[in-house]
Enzyme design. Structure first.
Site, PDB file in Angstrom:
ATOM      1  N   GLU A 185      -6.268  -2.080  -9.054  1.00 19.45           N
ATOM      2  CA  GLU A 185      -5.738  -3.433  -8.871  1.00 19.45           C
ATOM      3  C   GLU A 185      -4.349  -3.564  -9.462  1.00 19.45           C
ATOM      4  O   GLU A 185      -3.454  -4.173  -8.860  1.00 19.45           O
ATOM      5  CB  GLU A 185      -6.685  -4.467  -9.505  1.00 19.45           C
ATOM      6  CG  GLU A 185      -6.428  -5.905  -9.042  1.00 19.45           C
ATOM      7  CD  GLU A 185      -5.295  -6.608  -9.760  1.00 19.45           C
ATOM      8  OE1 GLU A 185      -4.762  -7.589  -9.217  1.00 19.45           O
ATOM      9  OE2 GLU A 185      -4.915  -6.175 -10.870  1.00 19.45           O
ATOM     10  N   GLU A 186      -4.155  -2.975 -10.628  1.00 18.47           N
ATOM     11  CA  GLU A 186      -2.869  -3.148 -11.315  1.00 18.47           C
ATOM     12  C   GLU A 186      -1.736  -2.353 -10.665  1.00 18.47           C
ATOM     13  O   GLU A 186      -0.591  -2.443 -11.080  1.00 18.47           O
ATOM     14  CB  GLU A 186      -3.001  -2.764 -12.803  1.00 18.47           C
ATOM     15  CG  GLU A 186      -3.973  -3.634 -13.605  1.00 18.47           C
ATOM     16  CD  GLU A 186      -3.503  -5.079 -13.804  1.00 18.47           C
ATOM     17  OE1 GLU A 186      -2.512  -5.484 -13.192  1.00 18.47           O
ATOM     18  OE2 GLU A 186      -4.157  -5.800 -14.588  1.00 18.47           O
TER      19      GLU A 186
ATOM     20  N   ASP B  20      -9.289  -0.848 -14.085  1.00 20.48           N
ATOM     21  CA  ASP B  20      -7.997  -0.303 -14.536  1.00 20.48           C
ATOM     22  C   ASP B  20      -7.229  -1.354 -15.314  1.00 20.48           C
ATOM     23  O   ASP B  20      -7.530  -2.556 -15.218  1.00 20.48           O
ATOM     24  CB  ASP B  20      -7.166   0.229 -13.355  1.00 20.48           C
ATOM     25  CG  ASP B  20      -6.726  -0.874 -12.384  1.00 20.48           C
ATOM     26  OD1 ASP B  20      -7.532  -1.792 -12.112  1.00 20.48           O
ATOM     27  OD2 ASP B  20      -5.573  -0.824 -11.913  1.00 20.48           O
TER      28      ASP B  20
ATOM     29  N   ASP C  53     -10.912 -13.035 -12.833  1.00 16.39           N
ATOM     30  CA  ASP C  53      -9.682 -12.276 -13.119  1.00 16.39           C
ATOM     31  C   ASP C  53      -8.483 -13.217 -13.142  1.00 16.39           C
ATOM     32  O   ASP C  53      -7.370 -12.823 -12.843  1.00 16.39           O
ATOM     33  CB  ASP C  53      -9.510 -11.179 -12.051  1.00 16.39           C
ATOM     34  CG  ASP C  53      -8.479 -10.136 -12.447  1.00 16.39           C
ATOM     35  OD1 ASP C  53      -8.210  -9.992 -13.641  1.00 16.39           O
ATOM     36  OD2 ASP C  53      -7.945  -9.467 -11.539  1.00 16.39           O
TER      37      ASP C  53
ATOM     38  N   ARG D 172       7.347 -13.240  -5.964  1.00 20.62           N
ATOM     39  CA  ARG D 172       6.024 -13.874  -5.801  1.00 20.62           C
ATOM     40  C   ARG D 172       6.094 -14.750  -4.569  1.00 20.62           C
ATOM     41  O   ARG D 172       7.055 -15.501  -4.386  1.00 20.62           O
ATOM     42  CB  ARG D 172       5.688 -14.734  -7.023  1.00 20.62           C
ATOM     43  CG  ARG D 172       5.520 -13.956  -8.304  1.00 20.62           C
ATOM     44  CD  ARG D 172       4.179 -13.240  -8.374  1.00 20.62           C
ATOM     45  NE  ARG D 172       4.199 -12.254  -9.454  1.00 20.62           N
ATOM     46  CZ  ARG D 172       3.163 -11.511  -9.804  1.00 20.62           C
ATOM     47  NH1 ARG D 172       2.004 -11.624  -9.175  1.00 20.62           N
ATOM     48  NH2 ARG D 172       3.260 -10.636 -10.773  1.00 20.62           N
TER      49      ARG D 172
ATOM     50  N   HIS E  69     -11.807  -5.375 -11.658  1.00 21.01           N
ATOM     51  CA  HIS E  69     -11.124  -4.074 -11.771  1.00 21.01           C
ATOM     52  C   HIS E  69     -11.271  -3.488 -13.163  1.00 21.01           C
ATOM     53  O   HIS E  69     -11.249  -4.207 -14.156  1.00 21.01           O
ATOM     54  CB  HIS E  69      -9.658  -4.153 -11.326  1.00 21.01           C
ATOM     55  CG  HIS E  69      -8.760  -5.072 -12.106  1.00 21.01           C
ATOM     56  ND1 HIS E  69      -7.968  -4.627 -13.139  1.00 21.01           N
ATOM     57  CD2 HIS E  69      -8.498  -6.391 -11.984  1.00 21.01           C
ATOM     58  CE1 HIS E  69      -7.254  -5.636 -13.611  1.00 21.01           C
ATOM     59  NE2 HIS E  69      -7.555  -6.719 -12.942  1.00 21.01           N
TER      60      HIS E  69
ATOM     61  N   THR F  19      30.817   6.581 -24.230  1.00 22.64           N
ATOM     62  CA  THR F  19      31.638   5.993 -23.179  1.00 22.64           C
ATOM     63  C   THR F  19      31.369   6.730 -21.878  1.00 22.64           C
ATOM     64  O   THR F  19      31.699   7.885 -21.719  1.00 22.64           O
ATOM     65  CB  THR F  19      33.134   6.095 -23.530  1.00 22.64           C
ATOM     66  OG1 THR F  19      33.431   7.457 -23.864  1.00 22.64           O
ATOM     67  CG2 THR F  19      33.485   5.193 -24.706  1.00 22.64           C
TER      68      THR F  19
ATOM     69  N   ASP G 104      -7.865  -8.821 -19.039  1.00 24.15           N
ATOM     70  CA  ASP G 104      -7.465  -8.414 -17.684  1.00 24.15           C
ATOM     71  C   ASP G 104      -7.739  -6.934 -17.480  1.00 24.15           C
ATOM     72  O   ASP G 104      -6.891  -6.112 -17.748  1.00 24.15           O
ATOM     73  CB  ASP G 104      -5.972  -8.742 -17.510  1.00 24.15           C
ATOM     74  CG  ASP G 104      -5.464  -8.470 -16.113  1.00 24.15           C
ATOM     75  OD1 ASP G 104      -6.282  -8.220 -15.206  1.00 24.15           O
ATOM     76  OD2 ASP G 104      -4.230  -8.506 -15.928  1.00 24.15           O
TER      77      ASP G 104
ATOM     78  N   SER H 226      -1.243 -12.657  -8.872  1.00 22.35           N
ATOM     79  CA  SER H 226      -1.654 -12.141  -7.566  1.00 22.35           C
ATOM     80  C   SER H 226      -2.864 -11.221  -7.724  1.00 22.35           C
ATOM     81  O   SER H 226      -2.964 -10.493  -8.702  1.00 22.35           O
ATOM     82  CB  SER H 226      -0.517 -11.316  -6.945  1.00 22.35           C
ATOM     83  OG  SER H 226       0.692 -12.031  -6.978  1.00 22.35           O
TER      84      SER H 226
HETATM   85  N1  BES Z   1      -5.607 -10.675 -13.141  1.00 23.97           N
HETATM   86  C1  BES Z   1      -4.280 -10.562 -12.675  1.00 23.97           C
HETATM   87  C2  BES Z   1      -3.860 -11.684 -11.767  1.00 23.97           C
HETATM   88  C3  BES Z   1      -3.852 -13.064 -12.350  1.00 23.97           C
HETATM   89  C4  BES Z   1      -3.718 -13.312 -13.705  1.00 23.97           C
HETATM   90  C5  BES Z   1      -3.972 -14.126 -11.493  1.00 23.97           C
HETATM   91  C6  BES Z   1      -3.722 -14.599 -14.194  1.00 23.97           C
HETATM   92  C7  BES Z   1      -3.951 -15.420 -11.964  1.00 23.97           C
HETATM   93  C8  BES Z   1      -3.838 -15.653 -13.338  1.00 23.97           C
HETATM   94  C9  BES Z   1      -4.144  -9.227 -11.958  1.00 23.97           C
HETATM   95  O1  BES Z   1      -4.734  -8.170 -12.659  1.00 23.97           O
HETATM   96  C10 BES Z   1      -2.696  -8.871 -11.859  1.00 23.97           C
HETATM   97  O2  BES Z   1      -2.068  -8.701 -12.858  1.00 23.97           O
HETATM   98  N2  BES Z   1      -2.207  -8.728 -10.650  1.00 23.97           N
HETATM   99  C11 BES Z   1      -0.909  -8.214 -10.460  1.00 23.97           C
HETATM  100  C12 BES Z   1      -0.859  -7.696  -9.063  1.00 23.97           C
HETATM  101  C13 BES Z   1       0.073  -6.572  -8.845  1.00 23.97           C
HETATM  102  C14 BES Z   1       0.021  -5.482  -9.858  1.00 23.97           C
HETATM  103  C15 BES Z   1      -0.077  -6.022  -7.446  1.00 23.97           C
HETATM  104  C16 BES Z   1       0.124  -9.280 -10.695  1.00 23.97           C
HETATM  105  O3  BES Z   1      -0.131 -10.473 -10.457  1.00 23.97           O
HETATM  106  O4  BES Z   1       1.209  -8.934 -11.125  1.00 23.97           O
HETATM  107 MN    MN Z   2      -6.572  -8.611 -13.309  1.00 29.15          MN
HETATM  108 MN    MN Z   3      -3.266  -7.642 -14.290  1.00 29.37          MN
END
Ligand code: BES
Ligand code: MN
Ligand code: MN
Length: 464
Positions: free
Chosen positions: A160-161, A90, A187, A335, A88, A322, A127, A406
């Site tokens: 993706e993010e 982004d 990733d 998660r 990704h 207040t 990332d 994820s």
């Molecule tokens: N690259 C990450 C996911 C990741 C990082 C997996 C480290 C395993 C180890 C990905 O870009 C990410 O941040 N995913 C999000 C998904 C969400 C925004 C739908 C996440 O995991 O919070």
């Molecule tokens: Mn990522």
């Molecule tokens: Mn990420």
């Protein structure tokens, strides 16, 4: 393929490989904030240009209902296997900006304790721009040295993010040209620079927003205080009630579908080298915390969670005002692990919040994005090729581990395309992903570029 072919090419092009990545990092492709829409689209165009320069054919910026997918391919022989690279372009928002030691979109190289030979500090460095770009440079390397052994398709997305909400439709529409044998993704993280690892699973996600409304307007907290519900107080209580004293989640039905691992599987998972003291030191905490009865690695790898990502309401300006606020809000993520389902869990969450809220407030629960958990079998040719490639480049066999994060689209790759994903990550958990001062080690960047061609070599041999 001689290892020296790879290392010679990398050494001869080191500076350029780095500078090209730095240029990509200068474009603030924050998908969550509409203010950056122009930059996200500009990044897609930049990725397209880089793929063309590297020798990829039919490259296009392919529209979706959201940000586009950059797609391109190199078919050297339709009879040969095909690797589909996913990544990704982004990035996460850079906030809180004031905690960055240098501006998030002006990359700089600095040495750290973990990265004594330098790391690139910028949002998206690890990332996923840095990890994604390793694949572009590894591809260039194989093209220029005449060592590309199979077909390649690139699919680099821009959402993706924010949950990849439009990529599913795109994949279904483009199924015909997404024929392939494996999905290759960088990733995720490895355990340490000298301890390569490959993830055998990812957690799913259910992301919710809660709005609690009390009185119809903000009130004087003296005139009304004590006689009407304070939505901030109520929201805090609701959130606190989601965990019991053992840090188990209390939402009825939450654990119903959770796949419990056997003792043997748990023992194997815990074999991976993990230093709890390093973990605490890195985070500057006295003690870790999590679900009773599980180790830290299990808590992030095979157990589900519920966490507040943001909470607000009432007066948060300078000094004291207040006020008894009319509304309170929270963003809460869960998660998920196999075999939980994000829709089912979202509904259980909603039902719980609506049923336990007192009559004195109104509760509105809105689901945001979700994603399903995945497991990756270590028995596939793709996993074996990744393992052999890392063994060759690190001089050590990679450890299988479970990733806590994820990648929402991975479950869909399996469902719609029938393909396994190989989580070929080269980042480190300590690289501050999603945090201020995100960085990516130069060692990791070049090691990735060095290891990826070995994956192609082994994958082609194993699928002959
Ligand atoms: N690259 C990450 C996911 C990741 C990082 C997996 C480290 C395993 C180890 C990905 O870009 C990410 O941040 N995913 C999000 C998904 C969400 C925004 C739908 C996440 O995991 O919070
Ligand atoms: Mn990522
Ligand atoms: Mn990420």
């Amino acid at each position: 393929m001689e290892r020296s072919v790879i290392t010679n090419y990398i050494n001869a092009n080191k500076e350029r490989f780095l500078n090209e990545l730095l240029d990509l990092l200068r474009i603030p492709s924050v998908s969550a904030d509409p203010k950056y829409a122009g930059d996200v689209n500009k990044t897609a165009e930049a990725v397209k240009q880089r793929l063309i320069e590297a020798g990829v054919d039919n490259v296009e910026v392919s529209p979706t209902k959201g940000y586009p997918v950059v797609y391109g391919e190199k078919i050297i022989d339709p009879k040969k296997p095909t690797v589909i690279v996913y990544g990704h372009y982004d990035v996460q928002p850079a906030d809180p900006i004031n905690l960055w030691h240098s501006p998030p979109f002006e990359p700089v190289i600095k040495k750290t304790e973990v990265h004594p030979d330098g790391a690139i500090f910028a949002r998206g460095a690890c990332d996923d721009k840095g990890q994604m770009y390793m694949h572009v440079k590894a591809f260039e390397l194989m093209m220029k040295t005449g060592t590309l052994p199979c077909n390649v398709k690139f699919m680099i997305e821009g959402e993706e993010e924010v949950g990849s909400a439009n990529l599913g439709d795109w994949i279904i529409k483009n199924k015909a040209r997404l024929k392939g044998d494996v999905i290759l993704i960088s990733d995720t993280s490895m355990i340490a620079k000298d301890i390569p690892s490959i993830d055998t699973g990812l957690r799913g996600l259910a992301y919710m927003e809660v709005e609690v409304t009390g009185p119809n307007r903000d009130l004087h907290s003296g005139v009304y205080g004590g006689a009407v519900a304070n939505p901030v107080n109520v929201l805090c209580k609701l959130i606190a009630s989601c965990h019991d004293e053992n840090n188990h989640i209390t939402i009825p039905g939450f654990y119903d579908e959770v796949l419990e691992l056997t003792n043997a599987e748990r023992a194997e998972l815990n074999l991976a080298p993990f230093d709890i003291n390093e973990f605490k030191k890195d985070l500057n905490i006295e003690q870790e915390q999590g679900e009773e009865g599980y180790t830290t690695m299990e808590r992030t790898g095979i157990r589900p969670t519920l966490d507040v990502n943001g909470i607000w309401g009432g007066y948060i300006g300078e000094g004291a005002k207040t006020v008894l606020p009319s509304k309170a809000f929270a963003k809460i993520s869960m998660r998920l692990v196999p075999n939980q389902n994000s829709d089912v869990i979202s509904k259980l969450f909603q039902k719980y919040f609506e049923s336990v809220a007192p009559k004195s407030v109104k509760v509105k629960v809105t689901p945001h994005h979700g994603g399903e958990p995945v497991v990756v079998t270590p028995d596939s040719p793709g996993f074996k090729a990744a393992s052999l490639a890392m063994t060759e480049s690190f001089g050590k066999k990679p450890v299988p581990t479970r990733g806590g994060g994820s990648i929402p689209i991975v479950a869909l790759f399996k469902k719609e395309l029938g393909l396994d994903s190989i989580l070929f990550g080269f980042g480190l958990d300590t690289d501050a992903l999603h945090s201020p001062n995100e960085h990516y080690g130069l060692f990791n960047y070049y090691k990735g570029i060095e290891t990826i061609p070995l994956f192609y070599k082994h994958f082609s041999e194993l699928t002959k």
